[in-house]
Design an enzyme around this catalytic site. Structure first.
Site, PDB file in Angstrom:
ATOM      1  N   HIS A   1       0.861  -1.192   0.000  1.00  0.00           N
ATOM      2  CA  HIS A   1       0.000   0.000   0.000  1.00  0.00           C
ATOM      3  C   HIS A   1       0.897   1.242   0.000  1.00  0.00           C
ATOM      4  O   HIS A   1       1.054   1.916   1.015  1.00  0.00           O
ATOM      5  CB  HIS A   1      -0.947  -0.032   1.199  1.00  0.00           C
TER       6      HIS A   1
ATOM      7  N   GLU B   1      16.693   7.278 -12.854  1.00  0.00           N
ATOM      8  CA  GLU B   1      16.899   5.832 -12.829  1.00  0.00           C
ATOM      9  C   GLU B   1      15.647   5.044 -13.246  1.00  0.00           C
ATOM     10  O   GLU B   1      15.741   3.884 -13.641  1.00  0.00           O
ATOM     11  CB  GLU B   1      17.341   5.380 -11.438  1.00  0.00           C
TER      12      GLU B   1
ATOM     13  N   HIS C   1      -5.597   1.981  -4.082  1.00  0.00           N
ATOM     14  CA  HIS C   1      -5.335   0.817  -3.234  1.00  0.00           C
ATOM     15  C   HIS C   1      -3.838   0.550  -3.029  1.00  0.00           C
ATOM     16  O   HIS C   1      -3.382   0.492  -1.886  1.00  0.00           O
ATOM     17  CB  HIS C   1      -6.025  -0.415  -3.852  1.00  0.00           C
TER      18      HIS C   1
HETATM   19  O1  2HA Z   1      -5.200  -6.825   3.512  1.00  0.00           O
HETATM   20  O2  2HA Z   1      -3.694  -5.634   1.089  1.00  0.00           O
HETATM   21  O3  2HA Z   1      -5.469  -6.171  -0.776  1.00  0.00           O
HETATM   22  C1  2HA Z   1      -4.373  -7.308   2.530  1.00  0.00           C
HETATM   23  C2  2HA Z   1      -4.516  -6.485   1.338  1.00  0.00           C
HETATM   24  C3  2HA Z   1      -5.646  -6.737   0.456  1.00  0.00           C
HETATM   25 ZN    ZN Z   2      -4.073  -4.380  -0.529  1.00  0.00          ZN
END
Ligand code: 2HA
Ligand code: ZN
Length: 274
Positions: free
Chosen positions: A140, A168, A209
């Site tokens: 993330h 780079e 995400h």
């Molecule tokens: O919780 O990152 O995409 C795990 C994750 C789901």
């Molecule tokens: Zn995730």
């Protein structure tokens, strides 16, 4: 050899710890998988036991009978180094590539990562292209995620903008970076979309995400994630100062760089901007 003494297990744990240290793994965020070499499976064989077969949720026939080291669903990267036997597991796939069973780890119960379909479908695509690929990593990454709110969700835009922010980058990911629009995580649909991008790229962004990276070993895969995220951080800083650039790396500069560094930079990313 004791399972936790094996070099591939130590490398896996170190990479999880490095990801935690970067701040990419809040709570149970992110997941990591490694396709274990036959000789490595052999080296830890005496530690393995066979759990019950479970459905993967997708079909990966090219990975039949292979072993993977993976993080556990709902487990925290923060805990991988202090209680690996509770946080990660090794799984074996059956001869159809549709079921797995746990052969080590997750001693307090649980399942492999919720993103197992994405991990395994990415492994399958990469293995077919190049046997040397063994690591799939989902993180993330803060700045990449931030950019998915302000840049068009197009491969050519993300590739070009990230290339421009650090010299780079085109050398580290010359094939570019793909983008999956927002989708429900955890299932087969997002796995199919991601693995399709992995046929072309080693990096795939999941809008709002995070990111997936694929590579041959822990160093290269972590380094790839780190390089792309660092470039995203520079872009976020730059956009925070002013919306436009006074100067940047131009398409001609990229072509010169490609020549000297002997990389192929696809022309689709070297478009003229207005
Ligand atoms: O919780 O990152 O995409 C795990 C994750 C789901
Ligand atoms: Zn995730």
């Amino acid at each position: 050899m004791k399972f936790l003494d094996a070099e591939f297990v130590q490398g896996f744990i170190r990479m999880a710890t490095d990801g935690w240290d970067q701040g990419w793994h809040e709570r149970n965020g992110g997941n990591l998988s490694y396709r274990v070499k036959a000789e490595e499976v052999e080296s830890v064989k005496e530690n393995l036991t066979a759990g019950a077969w479970q459905p993967i949720g997708t079909s990966v026939p090219q990975l039949a009978c292979e072993y993977f080291l993976v993080t556990g669903s709902g487990k925290f990267f923060r805990n991988v180094s202090i209680k690996p036997e509770d946080s990660i597991c090794m799984i074996e796939l059956d001869e159809t590539g549709e079921q797995y069973r746990i052969v080590w780890g997750l001693v307090n119960g649980g399942r492999p990562t919720s993103e197992l379909p994405s991990h395994l479908m990415n492994h399958e695509v990469k293995k077919l292209k190049d046997e040397k690929y063994r690591v799939i990593y989902h993180a993330h990454t803060t700045n990449i995620i931030a950019l998915t709110f302000v840049l068009p969700l197009e491969d050519k835009v993300f590739t070009r903008e990230l290339w421009e922010m650090a010299t780079e980058c085109p050398v580290v990911f010359p094939d570019g970076i793909g983008v999956v629009p927002w989708m429900v995580p955890g299932g087969r649909d997002i796995a199919v979309a991601t693995s399709k991008l992995m046929e072309k790229y080693d990096l795939a962004i999941w809008a709002h995400h995070g990111m997936f990276a694929a590579g041959e070993d822990f160093d290269l895969t972590f380094g790839l994630m780190h390089t792309a995220e660092k470039s995203a951080e520079i872009l976020v800083k730059m956009l925070s100062m002013r919306p436009d650039k006074l100067q940047t790396i131009t398409p001609t500069d990229f072509r010169d760089l490609a020549k000297d560094f002997k990389v192929n930079l696809p022309e689709e990313f070297l478009y003229e901007k207005n």
